[in-house]
Write an enzyme that holds these catalytic residues in place. Structure first.
Site, PDB file in Angstrom:
ATOM      1  N   ASP A  37      -1.610  -0.277   5.054  1.00 36.77           N
ATOM      2  CA  ASP A  37      -2.077   1.106   5.140  1.00 36.77           C
ATOM      3  C   ASP A  37      -1.515   1.781   6.381  1.00 36.77           C
ATOM      4  O   ASP A  37      -1.082   2.941   6.335  1.00 36.77           O
ATOM      5  CB  ASP A  37      -3.599   1.135   5.154  1.00 36.77           C
ATOM      6  CG  ASP A  37      -4.152   2.540   5.275  1.00 36.77           C
ATOM      7  OD1 ASP A  37      -4.007   3.330   4.316  1.00 36.77           O
ATOM      8  OD2 ASP A  37      -4.715   2.874   6.339  1.00 36.77           O
TER       9      ASP A  37
ATOM     10  N   GLU B  85       2.480   3.774  -4.160  1.00 39.73           N
ATOM     11  CA  GLU B  85       1.936   2.441  -4.416  1.00 39.73           C
ATOM     12  C   GLU B  85       2.946   1.607  -5.213  1.00 39.73           C
ATOM     13  O   GLU B  85       3.176   0.431  -4.911  1.00 39.73           O
ATOM     14  CB  GLU B  85       0.623   2.549  -5.198  1.00 39.73           C
ATOM     15  CG  GLU B  85      -0.507   3.242  -4.461  1.00 39.73           C
ATOM     16  CD  GLU B  85      -1.270   2.340  -3.521  1.00 39.73           C
ATOM     17  OE1 GLU B  85      -0.846   1.182  -3.326  1.00 39.73           O
ATOM     18  OE2 GLU B  85      -2.296   2.784  -2.976  1.00 39.73           O
TER      19      GLU B  85
ATOM     20  N   ASP C 164       0.850  -1.185   0.000  1.00 37.38           N
ATOM     21  CA  ASP C 164       0.000   0.000   0.000  1.00 37.38           C
ATOM     22  C   ASP C 164       0.890   1.242   0.000  1.00 37.38           C
ATOM     23  O   ASP C 164       2.061   1.197   0.394  1.00 37.38           O
ATOM     24  CB  ASP C 164      -0.918   0.023   1.222  1.00 37.38           C
ATOM     25  CG  ASP C 164      -2.119   0.952   1.035  1.00 37.38           C
ATOM     26  OD1 ASP C 164      -2.405   1.326  -0.124  1.00 37.38           O
ATOM     27  OD2 ASP C 164      -2.758   1.307   2.034  1.00 37.38           O
ATOM     28  N   GLY C 165       0.314   2.351  -0.458  1.00 33.38           N
ATOM     29  CA  GLY C 165       1.032   3.620  -0.490  1.00 33.38           C
ATOM     30  C   GLY C 165       0.116   4.744  -0.062  1.00 33.38           C
ATOM     31  O   GLY C 165      -1.105   4.638  -0.129  1.00 33.38           O
TER      32      GLY C 165
ATOM     33  N   HIS D 163      -9.601  -0.574   2.814  1.00 33.14           N
ATOM     34  CA  HIS D 163     -10.417  -0.224   3.987  1.00 33.14           C
ATOM     35  C   HIS D 163     -11.684  -1.069   4.059  1.00 33.14           C
ATOM     36  O   HIS D 163     -12.769  -0.578   4.363  1.00 33.14           O
ATOM     37  CB  HIS D 163     -10.771   1.265   3.963  1.00 33.14           C
ATOM     38  CG  HIS D 163      -9.582   2.160   3.785  1.00 33.14           C
ATOM     39  ND1 HIS D 163      -8.634   2.340   4.777  1.00 33.14           N
ATOM     40  CD2 HIS D 163      -9.177   2.896   2.724  1.00 33.14           C
ATOM     41  CE1 HIS D 163      -7.701   3.174   4.330  1.00 33.14           C
ATOM     42  NE2 HIS D 163      -8.003   3.507   3.091  1.00 33.14           N
TER      43      HIS D 163
END
Length: 245
Positions: free
Chosen positions: A150, A57, A15-16, A140
């Site tokens: 995240d 990302e 994740d980014g 999420h």
């Protein structure tokens, strides 16, 4: 937790994040593999002072693949990257082939953004003996591996100290981490070594793509939803679908 990671397989979550986009940026990843016969997990993260979400990302993917040089991957048969970024998944599964063919120009003739990162990922990927699969997961939405990445990315972006886990998978603090079933592996040419005789199904809801080995599971997902879906019989058809998502 599912600890049944095969000896010749690697699973990566990435994740980014970027504050301001562009702005302060961070990336995070989890690499799951076998280490001396033991299911193992380790975390990575990093930051940049001025960057974009897409660049972070991609950096998460790049640094994860680069980290594999520390491990014996000579017998590696499967490597899967899970990301909540449509940009990453569609790019690596479909767009890069057209970009390379067109001299890193987009379909509109412009210069492809972040091409240094795309090229670096392609280069590093050639150092392992199997084709990497990229699968999109919902962000999420309770996918534990994605949620942890995240956290790693946002902590890095905010400049907060991160304690990276590096140890046996069965002791990993993210106790509900998901190891998600994936489609059959691909050869270096991008075609499936083997696939169901009647093909498989691809569905997209809100840009989140899933593969289904039968119509019933695809129907259950798309019923009553503003979804796109299609039956495909080859990797090429799947890439064409992804390029339009």
């Amino acid at each position: 937790m599912n600890n049944m990671i095969q000896e010749n397989s690697i699973i990566i979550f990435t994740d980014g994040a970027a504050r301001g986009n562009p702005g302060l940026g961070g990336w995070g990843s989890i690499v799951i593999l076998q280490k001396k016969g033991i299911p193992w997990a380790y975390e990575l993260s990093g930051k940049l002072a001025h960057t974009t979400n897409n660049a972070m990302e991609l950096t998460a993917v790049l640094e994860s693949i680069k980290s594999l040089v520390k491990h014996n991957t000579a017998s590696l048969q499967s490597c899967v990257v899970y990301s909540d970024s449509h940009y990453v998944v569609a790019g690596m599964m479909s767009w890069i082939y057209g970009w390379q063919k067109n001299g890193w120009k987009s379909s509109t003739g412009g210069v492809v953004a972040n091409q240094e990162l795309w090229k670096a990922i392609i280069l590093e990927s050639k150092k392992i003996p199997c084709k990497i699969q990229y699968i999109r997961v919902a962000g999420h939405a309770g996918v534990a591996g994605n949620e942890r990445c995240d956290v790693l990315a946002t902590m890095a972006a905010d400049g907060r100290p991160v304690n990276h886990y590096n140890g046996p998978l069965d002791q990993y603090p993210v106790h509900s981490i998901d190891i998600i079933p994936v489609a059959p592996p691909r050869t270096s040419t991008g075609e499936k070594k083997s696939s169901p005789k009647n093909g498989w199904y691809i569905s997209s809801i809100g840009g989140v793509v899933e593969r289904h080995m039968d119509w019933d599971s695809c129907k259950a997902r798309v019923h009553g939803q503003p979804a796109r879906y299609k039956k495909v019989t080859s990797e090429r058809e799947e890439q064409e679908f992804l390029s339009g998502v």
